[in-house]
Design a protein around this motif. Structure first.
Motif, PDB file in Angstrom:
ATOM      1  N   PRO A 294     -42.008 -28.648  49.719  1.00  0.00           N
ATOM      2  CA  PRO A 294     -43.372 -28.364  49.249  1.00  0.00           C
ATOM      3  C   PRO A 294     -43.485 -27.022  48.534  1.00  0.00           C
ATOM      4  O   PRO A 294     -44.398 -26.817  47.738  1.00  0.00           O
ATOM      5  CB  PRO A 294     -44.198 -28.356  50.546  1.00  0.00           C
ATOM      6  N   VAL A 295     -42.548 -26.108  48.834  1.00  0.00           N
ATOM      7  CA  VAL A 295     -42.621 -24.753  48.269  1.00  0.00           C
ATOM      8  C   VAL A 295     -41.314 -24.441  47.544  1.00  0.00           C
ATOM      9  O   VAL A 295     -40.229 -24.600  48.116  1.00  0.00           O
ATOM     10  CB  VAL A 295     -42.857 -23.697  49.370  1.00  0.00           C
TER      11      VAL A 295
ATOM     12  N   VAL B 134     -50.556 -16.061  45.977  1.00  0.00           N
ATOM     13  CA  VAL B 134     -50.242 -16.668  47.271  1.00  0.00           C
ATOM     14  C   VAL B 134     -49.446 -17.933  46.964  1.00  0.00           C
ATOM     15  O   VAL B 134     -49.982 -18.910  46.431  1.00  0.00           O
ATOM     16  CB  VAL B 134     -51.519 -17.005  48.068  1.00  0.00           C
ATOM     17  N   LEU B 135     -48.167 -17.923  47.258  1.00  0.00           N
ATOM     18  CA  LEU B 135     -47.279 -19.017  46.874  1.00  0.00           C
ATOM     19  C   LEU B 135     -47.422 -20.237  47.781  1.00  0.00           C
ATOM     20  O   LEU B 135     -47.129 -21.353  47.379  1.00  0.00           O
ATOM     21  CB  LEU B 135     -45.821 -18.540  46.895  1.00  0.00           C
ATOM     22  N   ASP B 136     -47.859 -20.005  49.004  1.00  0.00           N
ATOM     23  CA  ASP B 136     -48.051 -21.114  49.941  1.00  0.00           C
ATOM     24  C   ASP B 136     -49.018 -20.674  51.024  1.00  0.00           C
ATOM     25  O   ASP B 136     -49.045 -19.500  51.404  1.00  0.00           O
ATOM     26  CB  ASP B 136     -46.708 -21.534  50.566  1.00  0.00           C
TER      27      ASP B 136
ATOM     28  N   ARG C  63     -40.250 -25.470  54.974  1.00  0.00           N
ATOM     29  CA  ARG C  63     -40.982 -25.938  53.794  1.00  0.00           C
ATOM     30  C   ARG C  63     -40.295 -25.521  52.497  1.00  0.00           C
ATOM     31  O   ARG C  63     -40.662 -25.976  51.421  1.00  0.00           O
ATOM     32  CB  ARG C  63     -42.422 -25.400  53.814  1.00  0.00           C
ATOM     33  N   LEU C  64     -39.277 -24.676  52.591  1.00  0.00           N
ATOM     34  CA  LEU C  64     -38.527 -24.242  51.412  1.00  0.00           C
ATOM     35  C   LEU C  64     -37.388 -25.192  51.087  1.00  0.00           C
ATOM     36  O   LEU C  64     -36.692 -25.001  50.082  1.00  0.00           O
ATOM     37  CB  LEU C  64     -37.956 -22.838  51.636  1.00  0.00           C
TER      38      LEU C  64
ATOM     39  N   LYS D 155     -37.126 -38.673  45.920  1.00  0.00           N
ATOM     40  CA  LYS D 155     -35.739 -38.487  46.348  1.00  0.00           C
ATOM     41  C   LYS D 155     -34.922 -37.836  45.241  1.00  0.00           C
ATOM     42  O   LYS D 155     -34.126 -36.922  45.498  1.00  0.00           O
ATOM     43  CB  LYS D 155     -35.120 -39.843  46.720  1.00  0.00           C
ATOM     44  N   LEU D 156     -35.131 -38.271  44.003  1.00  0.00           N
ATOM     45  CA  LEU D 156     -34.418 -37.681  42.866  1.00  0.00           C
ATOM     46  C   LEU D 156     -34.769 -36.203  42.718  1.00  0.00           C
ATOM     47  O   LEU D 156     -33.886 -35.363  42.519  1.00  0.00           O
ATOM     48  CB  LEU D 156     -34.775 -38.441  41.590  1.00  0.00           C
ATOM     49  N   GLN D 157     -36.041 -35.880  42.865  1.00  0.00           N
ATOM     50  CA  GLN D 157     -36.487 -34.488  42.771  1.00  0.00           C
ATOM     51  C   GLN D 157     -35.887 -33.652  43.897  1.00  0.00           C
ATOM     52  O   GLN D 157     -35.450 -32.517  43.676  1.00  0.00           O
ATOM     53  CB  GLN D 157     -38.011 -34.423  42.825  1.00  0.00           C
ATOM     54  N   ALA D 158     -35.852 -34.219  45.109  1.00  0.00           N
ATOM     55  CA  ALA D 158     -35.285 -33.499  46.255  1.00  0.00           C
ATOM     56  C   ALA D 158     -33.791 -33.255  46.070  1.00  0.00           C
ATOM     57  O   ALA D 158     -33.284 -32.176  46.407  1.00  0.00           O
ATOM     58  CB  ALA D 158     -35.534 -34.296  47.534  1.00  0.00           C
ATOM     59  N   GLU D 159     -33.083 -34.227  45.541  1.00  0.00           N
ATOM     60  CA  GLU D 159     -31.639 -34.069  45.308  1.00  0.00           C
ATOM     61  C   GLU D 159     -31.369 -32.971  44.280  1.00  0.00           C
ATOM     62  O   GLU D 159     -30.411 -32.204  44.407  1.00  0.00           O
ATOM     63  CB  GLU D 159     -31.043 -35.399  44.865  1.00  0.00           C
ATOM     64  N   LYS D 160     -32.232 -32.884  43.269  1.00  0.00           N
ATOM     65  CA  LYS D 160     -32.092 -31.814  42.279  1.00  0.00           C
ATOM     66  C   LYS D 160     -32.349 -30.460  42.924  1.00  0.00           C
ATOM     67  O   LYS D 160     -31.695 -29.467  42.586  1.00  0.00           O
ATOM     68  CB  LYS D 160     -33.058 -32.045  41.119  1.00  0.00           C
TER      69      LYS D 160
END
Length: 352
Positions: A32-33, A189-191, A236-237, A337-342
């Motif tokens: 998320p961050v 405020v980033l998160d 969350r990072l 999933k593709l975004q998370a793998e990147k």
């Protein structure tokens, strides 16, 4: 009496005629961050004010309040330690430290909002050579007290167990905490999130005060929850697997019914064999159900490409709302999933 029997019969029929079985799948979702690549040194601060200890501790309510104040201090420390431990495991950061004695940053007479001025946050980072600040923005507990008559066993003078009147005490404690990530140099405020958790503790005693004193595990539970909250904020990072529920069809044809036990036993090979025998069923709706089940099976296996192929077939046989929604859900899961793998690839490069 007949009416009561009829109600039970309806409930039994409803439960026995359930057409789907719920399973849990885990899908990889992006963090998320996302922090900038040049953020390498992290400071952790505590924005939580110190609550005054209650002086009058004669009543049960006052005792619980006094205990909560003490537990809030311990919970705050545990939350910060949980975040520290999680961030220290992240090799992207060169330094992670908890900064003490930072209350002066926002506890000023002129600061009515109790927020930290960006100027002071920036100076804090410059003094400690930091790039960003993680903050426990607030932490508070609120306890609901419930008391009722009960009974308990104890040993009498002859060491014989006897039952005596007792009071059962239940404390439901709501833990509310909030977290922020500050980039003082960009003044952003980033998160910012708020987490609510609950700790329920029960005990019996000859009276309510004795029951309260016997709640030896309450502090451990609260501290554990708080430490977990800090750890979860640090996570969350990173991309993570999220549990979601899916429905498998277990009614509609004899083969779907037969496959139900295999699903319960997680014998996916047998379940798939039976479902595939329904792919040539004369009814399009049954063929769609079988395809849907195969899609869920491949989602369980974390093969979203295959899951999408089967979901497309399900909608081809039956373009109803349920199959269309599931197909769109799978498309979203595949994209995430593709975004998370990147993200994982980028994190791996930053760690080198």
């Amino acid at each position: 009496m007949r009416k009561l029997i009829l109600i039970f019969a309806i409930i039994w029929v409803s439960s026995s005629c359930k057409s789907t079985y719920t399973v849990t799948v885990y899908n990889l979702e992006p963090a998320p961050v996302v922090l900038a690549k040049d953020i390498k040194r992290i400071g952790i601060i505590n924005e939580v004010g110190d609550r005054a200890t209650s002086e009058n501790i004669a009543s049960l309510e006052a005792l619980v309040k006094a205990a909560d104040i003490k537990l809030s201090r311990e919970g705050t420390e545990a939350a910060l330690e949980g975040l520290l431990a999680e961030l220290q495991k992240d090799k992207r950061f060169d330094t992670v430290m908890i900064l003490s004695k930072t209350a002066s940053l926002w506890e000023r007479e002129s600061n009515e909002t109790k927020t930290i001025p960006w100027r002071d946050l920036k100076n804090l980072c410059l003094q400690n050579q930091l790039d960003a600040v993680f903050s426990l923005a607030f932490y508070q507990t609120d306890t609901r007290i419930m008391e009722k008559k009960s009974s308990m066993e104890e040993l009498d003078m002859l060491r014989t167990r006897v039952v005596i009147p007792a009071r059962e005490l239940t404390l439901e404690t709501l833990i509310e905490n909030g977290w922020r990530i500050y980039d003082p140099f960009e003044e952003k405020v980033l998160d910012e999130i708020e987490v609510n958790e609950q700790v329920v503790t029960q005990a019996k005693g000859e009276d309510a005060l004795n029951a309260l004193r016997s709640m030896t595990d309450r502090a451990d539970s609260l501290v554990s929850k708080s430490r977990g909250s800090g750890s979860a904020f640090g996570m969350r990072l990173k991309p993570s697997n999220k549990a979601v529920e899916r429905q498998i069809y277990i009614k509609g044809s004899p083969l779907l019914v037969q496959a139900e036990q295999a699903v319960i036993d997680e014998d996916w090979l047998e379940a798939a064999r039976l479902w595939q025998m329904d792919l040539n069923h004369e009814k399009p709706a049954i063929r769609a159900m079988a395809c849907h089940n195969m899609a869920v099976l491949y989602e369980i296996k974390n093969d979203l490409d295959k899951a999408l192929e089967w979901a497309i077939q399900a909608r081809t046989h039956d373009d109803g709302k349920a199959h269309s929604q599931y197909l769109e859900t799978l498309k979203t899961c595949a994209s995430q999933k593709l975004q998370a793998e990147k993200q994982w690839e980028a994190i791996a490069l930053l760690r080198k």
